[in-house]
Design a protein around this motif. Structure first.
Motif, mmCIF file in Angstrom:
data_model
loop_
_atom_site.group_PDB
_atom_site.id
_atom_site.type_symbol
_atom_site.label_atom_id
_atom_site.label_comp_id
_atom_site.label_asym_id
_atom_site.label_seq_id
_atom_site.Cartn_x
_atom_site.Cartn_y
_atom_site.Cartn_z
ATOM 1 N N UNK A 54 -0.496 -1.614 -6.220
ATOM 2 C CA UNK A 54 0.428 -2.782 -5.771
ATOM 3 C C UNK A 54 0.750 -1.989 -4.585
ATOM 4 N N UNK A 55 0.900 -1.287 -4.379
ATOM 5 C CA UNK A 55 1.779 -1.539 -2.967
ATOM 6 C C UNK A 55 1.223 -1.495 -1.848
ATOM 7 N N UNK A 61 2.570 -4.983 0.442
ATOM 8 C CA UNK A 61 2.831 -4.593 1.944
ATOM 9 C C UNK A 61 1.952 -6.077 2.565
ATOM 10 N N UNK A 62 0.612 -5.820 2.348
ATOM 11 C CA UNK A 62 -0.589 -7.073 2.569
ATOM 12 C C UNK A 62 0.241 -8.160 2.760
ATOM 13 N N UNK A 71 5.383 -12.960 6.670
ATOM 14 C CA UNK A 71 6.530 -12.592 7.221
ATOM 15 C C UNK A 71 5.609 -13.225 9.315
ATOM 16 N N UNK A 72 4.688 -12.783 8.591
ATOM 17 C CA UNK A 72 3.891 -13.447 9.676
ATOM 18 C C UNK A 72 3.170 -14.703 10.029
ATOM 19 N N UNK A 86 1.693 2.594 7.602
ATOM 20 C CA UNK A 86 1.715 2.761 6.630
ATOM 21 C C UNK A 86 0.368 3.505 5.660
ATOM 22 N N UNK A 87 -0.890 2.702 6.083
ATOM 23 C CA UNK A 87 -2.049 3.047 5.838
ATOM 24 C C UNK A 87 -2.013 4.961 5.939
#
Length: 106
Positions: free
Chosen positions: A24-25, A29-30, A36-37, A88-89
């Motif tokens: 889920x996290x 994030x993905x 945004x991109x 983050x990863x």
């Protein structure tokens, strides 16, 4: 060599709360970074179609046009977002992955 899991091992992993949190996290994030991109790039394309003459003008008498500065800023932003994803990863997601492996016996 591919790792083969029994159906019982697969069920155990899929029902693991840490695995669910990890997936889920990562998905949040993905998707967030992708949105945004996409907004940046489609916004820039919209800006080109709406104000192309303004983008060709130099900023404060400089030699670099405004459009080029915005494009370079977008490239820098994508690099920064990629760096954020990698960080983050390597911190949060790798820790959760190790936790899932310990809890599921892998």
């Amino acid at each position: 060599m591919p790792l083969s899991l029994s159906s019982e091992q697969t069920r155990k992993i899929l029902s693991n709360p840490s695995f669910r949190e990890l997936t889920a996290a990562r998905a949040r994030l993905r998707w967030g970074l992708s949105i945004v991109t996409l907004l940046m790039f489609f916004g820039f394309i919209g800006l080109i179609s709406a104000a192309s003459s303004a983008l060709g003008k130099s900023m404060a008498g400089g030699a670099v046009p405004l459009g080029m500065s915005i494009a370079l800023g977008m490239i820098a932003m994508v690099v920064a977002l990629t760096g954020y994803y990698v960080r983050r990863s390597n911190t949060y997601f790798d820790g959760l992955t190790q936790l899932v492996r310990r809890e599921c016996g892998r």
